[in-house]
Design a protein around this motif. Structure first.
Motif, PDB file in Angstrom:
ATOM      1  N   ASN A 188     -12.751   1.814   5.876  1.00  0.00           N
ATOM      2  CA  ASN A 188     -12.052   0.807   5.050  1.00  0.00           C
ATOM      3  C   ASN A 188     -12.298   1.247   3.615  1.00  0.00           C
ATOM      4  O   ASN A 188     -11.141   0.734   2.699  1.00  0.00           O
ATOM      5  CB  ASN A 188     -13.730  -0.152   4.632  1.00  0.00           C
ATOM      6  N   SER A 189     -12.969   2.749   3.436  1.00  0.00           N
ATOM      7  CA  SER A 189     -12.119   3.183   2.457  1.00  0.00           C
ATOM      8  C   SER A 189     -11.445   3.739   1.890  1.00  0.00           C
ATOM      9  O   SER A 189     -10.180   3.435   0.649  1.00  0.00           O
ATOM     10  CB  SER A 189     -13.870   4.363   2.327  1.00  0.00           C
ATOM     11  N   LEU A 190     -10.108   4.938   3.187  1.00  0.00           N
ATOM     12  CA  LEU A 190      -9.134   4.826   3.134  1.00  0.00           C
ATOM     13  C   LEU A 190      -8.288   3.394   2.463  1.00  0.00           C
ATOM     14  O   LEU A 190      -6.862   3.718   2.152  1.00  0.00           O
ATOM     15  CB  LEU A 190      -9.307   5.336   4.204  1.00  0.00           C
ATOM     16  N   TRP A 191      -8.605   2.221   3.463  1.00  0.00           N
ATOM     17  CA  TRP A 191      -7.262   1.542   2.940  1.00  0.00           C
ATOM     18  C   TRP A 191      -7.453   1.030   2.005  1.00  0.00           C
ATOM     19  O   TRP A 191      -6.661   0.862   1.052  1.00  0.00           O
ATOM     20  CB  TRP A 191      -8.123   0.537   4.084  1.00  0.00           C
ATOM     21  N   ASP A 192      -8.903   0.812   1.420  1.00  0.00           N
ATOM     22  CA  ASP A 192      -9.166   0.322   0.128  1.00  0.00           C
ATOM     23  C   ASP A 192      -8.247   1.185  -1.124  1.00  0.00           C
ATOM     24  O   ASP A 192      -7.527   0.526  -1.969  1.00  0.00           O
ATOM     25  CB  ASP A 192     -10.286  -0.102  -0.564  1.00  0.00           C
ATOM     26  N   ASN A 193      -8.346   2.501  -0.903  1.00  0.00           N
ATOM     27  CA  ASN A 193      -7.777   3.342  -1.355  1.00  0.00           C
ATOM     28  C   ASN A 193      -5.782   3.527  -1.793  1.00  0.00           C
ATOM     29  O   ASN A 193      -5.585   3.607  -2.227  1.00  0.00           O
ATOM     30  CB  ASN A 193      -7.953   4.810  -1.805  1.00  0.00           C
TER      31      ASN A 193
ATOM     32  N   ASP B  38      -2.073   0.116  -1.130  1.00  0.00           N
ATOM     33  CA  ASP B  38      -0.506   0.191  -1.337  1.00  0.00           C
ATOM     34  C   ASP B  38      -0.064   0.881  -1.565  1.00  0.00           C
ATOM     35  O   ASP B  38       1.376   0.953  -2.129  1.00  0.00           O
ATOM     36  CB  ASP B  38      -0.653  -0.332  -2.792  1.00  0.00           C
ATOM     37  N   ASP B  39      -0.182   2.075  -1.115  1.00  0.00           N
ATOM     38  CA  ASP B  39       0.357   3.358  -0.531  1.00  0.00           C
ATOM     39  C   ASP B  39       1.135   4.270   0.424  1.00  0.00           C
ATOM     40  O   ASP B  39       0.125   5.481   0.995  1.00  0.00           O
ATOM     41  CB  ASP B  39      -0.299   4.332  -1.757  1.00  0.00           C
ATOM     42  N   PRO B  40       1.458   3.928   0.867  1.00  0.00           N
ATOM     43  CA  PRO B  40       1.299   4.457   2.722  1.00  0.00           C
ATOM     44  C   PRO B  40       1.892   5.773   3.191  1.00  0.00           C
ATOM     45  O   PRO B  40       1.175   5.572   3.624  1.00  0.00           O
ATOM     46  CB  PRO B  40       2.372   3.183   3.717  1.00  0.00           C
ATOM     47  N   GLU B  41       2.550   5.786   1.674  1.00  0.00           N
ATOM     48  CA  GLU B  41       2.844   7.214   1.748  1.00  0.00           C
ATOM     49  C   GLU B  41       1.774   7.854   1.481  1.00  0.00           C
ATOM     50  O   GLU B  41       1.104   9.510   2.530  1.00  0.00           O
ATOM     51  CB  GLU B  41       3.969   7.967   1.154  1.00  0.00           C
ATOM     52  N   GLY B  42       0.965   7.981   0.404  1.00  0.00           N
ATOM     53  CA  GLY B  42      -0.076   8.480   0.375  1.00  0.00           C
ATOM     54  C   GLY B  42      -1.555   8.170   1.394  1.00  0.00           C
ATOM     55  O   GLY B  42      -2.032   9.244   2.110  1.00  0.00           O
ATOM     56  N   LEU B  43      -1.165   7.363   2.133  1.00  0.00           N
ATOM     57  CA  LEU B  43      -2.315   7.243   3.413  1.00  0.00           C
ATOM     58  C   LEU B  43      -1.880   8.262   4.356  1.00  0.00           C
ATOM     59  O   LEU B  43      -2.439   9.207   4.829  1.00  0.00           O
ATOM     60  CB  LEU B  43      -1.904   5.715   3.753  1.00  0.00           C
ATOM     61  N   GLN B  44      -0.325   8.288   4.432  1.00  0.00           N
ATOM     62  CA  GLN B  44      -0.021   9.464   6.057  1.00  0.00           C
ATOM     63  C   GLN B  44      -0.516  11.161   5.270  1.00  0.00           C
ATOM     64  O   GLN B  44      -0.743  11.342   6.260  1.00  0.00           O
ATOM     65  CB  GLN B  44       1.054   9.278   5.911  1.00  0.00           C
ATOM     66  N   LEU B  45       0.377  11.059   3.983  1.00  0.00           N
ATOM     67  CA  LEU B  45      -0.446  12.473   3.261  1.00  0.00           C
ATOM     68  C   LEU B  45      -2.206  13.081   3.825  1.00  0.00           C
ATOM     69  O   LEU B  45      -2.394  14.107   4.458  1.00  0.00           O
ATOM     70  CB  LEU B  45      -0.273  13.084   2.104  1.00  0.00           C
ATOM     71  N   GLU B  46      -2.769  11.432   3.225  1.00  0.00           N
ATOM     72  CA  GLU B  46      -4.179  11.612   2.984  1.00  0.00           C
ATOM     73  C   GLU B  46      -4.744  12.515   4.923  1.00  0.00           C
ATOM     74  O   GLU B  46      -5.121  12.840   5.442  1.00  0.00           O
ATOM     75  CB  GLU B  46      -5.197  10.487   2.486  1.00  0.00           C
ATOM     76  N   LEU B  47      -4.046  11.091   5.330  1.00  0.00           N
ATOM     77  CA  LEU B  47      -4.705  11.180   7.594  1.00  0.00           C
ATOM     78  C   LEU B  47      -3.949  12.895   7.374  1.00  0.00           C
ATOM     79  O   LEU B  47      -4.775  13.144   8.508  1.00  0.00           O
ATOM     80  CB  LEU B  47      -3.788  10.295   8.027  1.00  0.00           C
ATOM     81  N   GLU B  48      -2.892  12.782   7.199  1.00  0.00           N
ATOM     82  CA  GLU B  48      -2.755  14.512   7.561  1.00  0.00           C
ATOM     83  C   GLU B  48      -3.348  15.154   7.319  1.00  0.00           C
ATOM     84  O   GLU B  48      -4.096  16.761   8.034  1.00  0.00           O
ATOM     85  CB  GLU B  48      -0.788  14.834   7.148  1.00  0.00           C
ATOM     86  N   LYS B  49      -3.856  15.343   6.133  1.00  0.00           N
ATOM     87  CA  LYS B  49      -4.641  15.900   5.464  1.00  0.00           C
ATOM     88  C   LYS B  49      -5.873  16.112   6.311  1.00  0.00           C
ATOM     89  O   LYS B  49      -6.224  17.468   6.613  1.00  0.00           O
ATOM     90  CB  LYS B  49      -4.961  16.320   3.378  1.00  0.00           C
ATOM     91  N   ARG B  50      -6.342  15.291   6.583  1.00  0.00           N
ATOM     92  CA  ARG B  50      -8.105  15.018   7.391  1.00  0.00           C
ATOM     93  C   ARG B  50      -7.426  15.796   8.599  1.00  0.00           C
ATOM     94  O   ARG B  50      -8.756  17.032   8.917  1.00  0.00           O
ATOM     95  CB  ARG B  50      -8.149  13.870   6.995  1.00  0.00           C
TER      96      ARG B  50
END
Lengths: 336, 394
Positions: B312-317, B320-332
């Motif tokens: 939920n935290s990631l989704w809330d953040n 609206d930014d799929p690319e940022g999400l993708q990058l964040e997941l890859e980072k993790r």
């Protein structure tokens, strides 16, 4: 000489007063009825206490209330007026404890009592004038009245059903006014009052003193009571056992119901919890992005399991996990 | 009289002088005697006039009858202990000691007689009893306590002759009335209603009142006392002894029945107690079931909440930014892999692929893993099914 004359005068006057008072007065005590017969044939009656009296010579007169005449009364000297005294108090008589045959053929032993008084002094003196003194008159009146009470008792109870069936007893319970004994008392009193009126007497009260049974019937009742108690003991044994079993069966059923209800509630609670979880998962699977996010996080969680454990990974370079490791090591750290 | 008394002649000193002196002395003696006589007469007259007056004796009550009529007519006017009674001599006034205060009479119809021997049995000839509505026999003995309210009516209204059976006057009437009340009231009650003091509906004028036996007797007696005009007020009607069943067989059977009732009551209480225990145990078990279910539900909810906290935290953040999400997941992911790789306890061995990209041939001996326990909740929609199998050997 003068003083002596005075003394003689005083004493003489006193003696004269006493003599005259004896000749011209009489006392009416509160417990007496006094008859004053005049030489002309007239008669005065003085009552020592307020009471109900009856006029007439054959007991067919009317009743009336009189005030008390107690105290000193004046009269003409004998033989112009003669004074006779009667007992004005209430007397009590009791009958014997005699067998009475009821209307249903049953037998009871009953004794009764009555309170009576002289309420028609004229008639009373006529009826019992053959007795020389007032006490003798009262004694004879009492004996006569006792016979009347006993005969009335026989007559009334002979027409009354004394023993009752259980159904009749229930009826009696619901209708207190039909109480047999009280009705019998009223009937006996009515009969005795009529007869007493003809004697110059009044009945103040009448009641049943004692009721009993002949010996054989009494013993029969005792046997019945013993039998009844024995029957109740047996019935109580059975009843206790049945009630005890019923209580335990009911308790077992209720206990089972409690457990079943609890299990049902527990199942419902679990289902509700699962349902909520399903909704959360469904929400997580509602878009491709969310699904990807969830899967990736799941993968990360799965990989974290590998940490802090003594483990050896053997990965071929064409395995997807190899790529994960390889890519992770090669890609630069993104800057947010 | 004094004029005729000869006076002594001073000229005559002797001769007739002796006769004159003696006459004079006699005359003086007679004069003195009359004076004494008058005094005695006055004293006697005074004594006569006061002869009927006296103080009321201890414990007594007195009324004065003047020419046969009572001077004191109410309870308050009666002369009681210690008071002075002023009365003219008879036959004008007459003092009469009367009965008053609070008194008692006892019933005579319902109690059993004295019996010899330890095991007394009911004897209808000797014992007195009452018959109840259900034709049972009971023994009842009661005491009536009453107060004399009209002392004139009470003391002078009823025949009282010491030579007769009615020598007790009103007390005889009260005793009869009490007996009557007991006999007639018993005929309305059943035996057990008397013994166990169960109230019964009794007619009281226009209404019906529920009364126990003792109260019903008092009620009936009160009606009789008013009707008979006895000059008393009923204070109380009490049992001298509690009503009892006839002695002997009935009493023995009744004792057995009472014991059985007590035992029955105990048995039922025991059954009730067992039932209560059983139900309590069931309730405890039910509580445990509910608590366990609540606990499991709570744990499940907590677990899912924890699981989805990061989601939920990631989704809330990044919703609206799929690319940022993708990058964040890859980072993790990368951080995790690095962590694994940098972990000294983890050893990674990379093997080249086999021929034509096939799996390399390696011979490994892997011990059998213990069977996996059921999880509380499978992660639905998980492509891996929530259980990742150890990679098998190629």
């Amino acid at each position: 000489m003068k003083a002596k004359s005075t003394v003689v005068l005083v004493i003489g006057s006193l003696l004269l007063a006493v003599f005259l008072s004896l000749m011209f007065t009489y006392q009416v005590r509160s417990n007496e009825i006094v008859l004053v017969d005049s030489w002309s044939g007239g008669r005065q009656i003085k009552y020592g206490s307020a009471t109900t009296v009856t006029d007439g010579n054959e007991g067919n007169g009317t009743s009336r209330e009189v005030e008390s005449d107690a105290g000193i009364q004046f009269r003409l000297p004998w033989p112009l007026e003669k004074v006779y005294k009667l007992d004005g108090r209430t007397h009590v008589l009791e009958t014997g404890f005699d067998e009475e045959l009821g209307a249903g053929g049953e037998t009871l032993l009953v004794s009764a009592y009555a309170g009576w008084h002289v309420n028609n002094a004229n008639l009373f003196r006529t009826k019992f004038g053959d007795q020389r003194t007032a006490p003798l008159m009262m004694r004879k009146a009492k004996a006569t009245l006792r016979d009347h009470v006993e005969s009335a008792r026989d007559e009334v109870l002979g027409g009354t059903k004394l023993f009752m069936t259980p159904e009749e007893m229930e009826f009696r319970k619901e209708n207190q006014a039909s109480l047999t004994y009280m009705e019998a008392e009223k009937k006996i009193k009515a009969i005795v009052e009529t007869k007493a009126k003809g004697l110059g007497l009044g009945i103040k009260f009448l009641g049943i003193k004692r009721v009993g049974l002949p010996e054989t019937q009494a013993q029969g009742i005792i046997e019945g009571m013993v039998q009844f108690k024995g029957t109740k003991i047996n019935a109580l044994n059975q009843e206790t056992q049945q009630q005890s079993e019923a209580i335990q069966n009911t308790a077992a059923t209720e206990a089972l119901a409690i457990i079943e209800k609890a299990e049902s509630n527990a199942t419902r609670m679990r289902n509700e919890a699962r349902s909520k979880v399903s909704e959360i998962y469904a929400e997580a699977d509602s878009s491709a992005e969310k699904a990807r996010l969830a899967i990736t996080l799941k993968q990360i969680k799965a990989l974290e399991v590998l940490r802090a454990k003594q483990i050896q990974l053997i990965i071929s370079d064409n395995h997807p996990l190899f790529n994960v490791f390889d890519e992770a090591m090669q890609k630069p750290v993104p800057k947010k | 009289m004094d004029d005729k008394i000869p006076k002594p002649d001073p000229g005559l000193e002797t001769g007739e002088t002796g006769t004159d002196v003696s006459t004079q002395a006699l005359t003086q003696a007679l004069r003195g005697g009359f004076v004494i006589l008058y005094i005695v007469i006055l004293i006697l007259a005074g004594y006569f006039l006061a002869s009927n007056s006296a103080r009321v004796k201890p414990g007594a009550s007195t009324v004065v009858l003047r020419f046969g009529r009572p001077l004191q007519t109410s309870k308050g006017e009666v002369l009681t202990e210690g008071k002075m009674v002023w009365a003219w001599p008879r036959p004008i006034d007459e003092k009469v000691d009367i009965t008053g205060g609070t008194r008692s009479v006892f019933s005579t119809v319902g109690w059993y007689g004295a019996a010899t021997g330890a095991n007394a049995q009911f004897n209808p000839d000797r014992d007195r009893y009452v018959l109840t509505r259900d034709w049972n026999i009971l023994h009842v003995q009661m005491e009536l306590r009453y107060e004399v309210e009209d002392p004139i009516r009470y003391n002078f209204g009823f025949f009282k002759d010491d030579d007769s059976e009615n020598s007790r006057g009103v007390e005889t009437v009260l005793e009869l009335a009490l007996n009557n009340a007991i006999v007639l009231t018993a005929s309305v009650f059943e035996a057990n209603e008397i013994l166990d003091t169960i109230p019964v509906d009794v007619v009281d004028g226009e209404k019906t009142v529920s009364m126990v036996f003792k109260k019903a007797v008092a009620h009936h007696l009160g009606r009789l006392v008013a009707e008979y005009d006895l000059g008393i007020g009923v204070e109380s009607v009490e049992f001298i002894s509690a009503p009892v069943l006839p002695r002997g067989k009935v009493a023995i059977e009744d004792a057995k029945l009472r014991q059985k009732r007590a035992a029955s009551s105990d048995a039922l209480n025991e059954a009730i107690e067992k039932a209560r225990t059983l139900k309590n145990q069931a309730r405890v078990g039910a509580d445990n079931i509910i608590k366990k279910a609540e606990s499991e539900s709570g744990q499940l909810a907590e677990k899912v909440k924890n699981e989805f906290a990061e989601f939920n935290s990631l989704w809330d953040n990044f919703k609206d930014d799929p690319e940022g999400l993708q990058l964040e997941l890859e980072k993790r992911l990368r951080d995790t892999v690095r962590g694994i790789m940098s972990d000294p306890s983890v050893e990674i061995t990379k093997l080249p692929a086999g021929v034509a990209g096939g799996r390399p041939k390696v011979k490994l001996v892997v011990r059998r893993l213990p069977p996996r326990g059921p999880e509380a909740m499978e992660f639905e929609g998980d492509p891996d099914g929530g259980s990742q199998k150890a990679p098998g050997p190629n």
